[in-house]
Design an enzyme around this catalytic site. Structure first.
Site, PDB file in Angstrom:
ATOM      1  NE  ARG A  36      34.019  29.550  29.846  1.00 24.49           N
ATOM      2  CZ  ARG A  36      33.073  30.101  30.591  1.00 24.49           C
ATOM      3  NH1 ARG A  36      33.329  30.393  31.863  1.00 24.49           N
ATOM      4  NH2 ARG A  36      31.885  30.359  30.096  1.00 24.49           N
TER       5      ARG A  36
ATOM      6  CE  LYS B 262      15.468  34.098  36.621  1.00 30.26           C
ATOM      7  NZ  LYS B 262      15.995  35.411  37.090  1.00 30.26           N
TER       8      LYS B 262
ATOM      9  N   GLY C 189      28.320  27.435  28.524  1.00 28.23           N
ATOM     10  CA  GLY C 189      27.618  27.548  29.791  1.00 28.23           C
ATOM     11  C   GLY C 189      27.333  26.217  30.458  1.00 28.23           C
TER      12      GLY C 189
ATOM     13  N   GLY D 152      26.780  33.022  26.956  1.00 30.90           N
ATOM     14  CA  GLY D 152      26.153  34.322  26.731  1.00 30.90           C
ATOM     15  C   GLY D 152      26.529  34.916  25.393  1.00 30.90           C
TER      16      GLY D 152
END
Length: 403
Positions: A39, A206, A360, A384
């Site tokens: 980043r 998930k 991510g 996200g």
């Protein structure tokens, strides 16, 4: 509405002018050292362009989750050092966020100087749900750059209505930084006009985290390839026992519905690597996806699944990948992620595939496993934000620039 860009600001002229930049410098640290500077590297072009043009640059960013309290372990000092190396100029870090030291250092900036404010989330108002608190904090940030401009370049945070992302843009002339521009252009290509065959590869823990993007993209894709911890809820929806694997029981019916509607597109593992416990040196073996032993947990897709996934990916012209295929941080369970990532690289090189790594853990896996970052068309800095954009959600930090 149109969005003014970094180039528009540079064309207006920034020599001697203050520019406040929101960057995403939220990098992983271990014992005070940066373990993945991705980043930081992605943020440098915008900062360098402004500095080289003679702007007085003040940078805001966060690191970790200090929850509104000063935490020396989450200081941006190591990031300032890394930026200094990459910009080939000293980057000072203020001793506070918007207080006396920040003002004193900002007042002392000369043309081309770069100042990094301390971790923006040391101030609880940054993430406050109270709009008036955020606006007051944004006013303090704007006061650091008198008659200045704001450049939004932290793509990883544009899905958050936070003071340094959203509210400050209302108080200053605002522009989209080069990184935000390029990220949005890539995602538009993937989300709105993907060349076919089109595959979306999803992993992570998930199903609930990825449900929105599954619903949004499943009608558009040729293959929806699912691995990682989330695959076990799908396997359970098919009636298989998953042993001690990660399972979202409340999502089983949702997965059944998805399989009913998109079963022709959804590709699930046929074999998995199971372990006796969640440990790097646990006993492990490959079993059929419909024969996971009681008490054993699936921690990676198996070799047959990896080959089958790769065969699908070899046909593609567009790939969006978000989420590892297994616990890649442990070598015994990294092969699935490594194999699938390499298959995407091969499709990019050999088939002209447009491949996007959705930030991510996927981006972290590419670097951790030593894969060729240049083998992908684009590696996003915002997991996200990427998912929310592809779900069709409004991104507050982008919307506020459209004025």
């Amino acid at each position: 509405m149109t969005v003014k860009t970094l180039q528009d600001l540079l064309d207006e002229g920034v020599e001697g002018r203050y520019v406040l930049v929101r960057s995403d410098l939220n990098v992983p640290l271990k014992d005070g050292s940066i373990t993945d500077p991705g980043r930081i590297d992605a943020s440098v072009p915008t900062l360098k362009a402004l500095s080289d043009a003679g702007a007085k640059v003040v940078v805001t960013a966060h690191l970790g989750r200090p929850k509104g309290e000063v935490n020396p372990e989450l200081s941006l000092a190591p990031v300032a050092e890394a930026l200094s190396e990459r910009l080939d100029r000293y980057v000072a870090v203020a001793g506070d966020v918007s207080g006396e030291d920040a003002h004193e250092r900002a007042n002392g900036l000369t043309d081309g100087d770069v100042l990094l404010l301390e971790n923006i989330r040391f101030d609880a108002r940054e993430t406050s749900k109270d709009e008036s608190e955020r606006e007051a904090f944004a006013a303090e940030l704007a006061a650091l750059v008198p008659e200045g401009a704001f450049v939004s370049d932290g793509f990883g945070v544009v899905h958050r209505a936070q003071a340094s992302v959203y509210d400050v843009a209302k108080k200053l002339p605002h522009y989209a930084g080069g990184l935000v521009q390029s990220e949005l252009e890539v995602l538009r290509k993937v989300g709105e006009a993907p060349e076919k065959p089109y595959a979306v590869v999803l992993g992570g823990s998930k199903v609930s985290d990825k449900l929105g993007v599954i619903e949004a993209l499943a009608p558009k894709v040729d293959y929806l390839i699912i691995g990682g911890g989330m695959c076990f809820t799908f396997l359970a929806a098919q009636g298989h026992s998953v042993g001690g694997s990660l399972l979202q029981e409340e999502m089983i019916d949702t997965c059944k519905d998805l399989l009913d509607r998109y079963g022709d597109q959804i590709v699930l593992p046929t074999d998995v690597v199971v372990a006796s416990e969640f440990s790097a040196d646990a006993d492990h073996k490959v079993v059929s996806a419909d024969a996971i032993p009681d008490g054993w947990m699936g921690l990676d897709i198996g070799p047959d699944s990896a080959k089958a996934f790769a065969a699908k990916l070899a046909e593609t012209k567009t790939v969006f990948w978000n989420g590892p295929m297994g616990v890649f941080e442990m070598e015994a369970f990294a092969n699935g992620t490594r194999f699938v990532a390499q298959a995407i690289i091969d499709a990019t090189r050999d088939n002209g595939c447009f491949s996007v790594v959705g930030g991510g853990d996927s981006a972290a896996a590419v670097r951790t496993l030593g894969l060729d970052e240049d083998g992908f068309s684009h590696i996003s800095t915002g997991g996200g934000a990427s998912l929310e954009y592809l779900e069709g959600k409004d991104l507050p930090g982008v919307q506020v620039l459209e004025s």
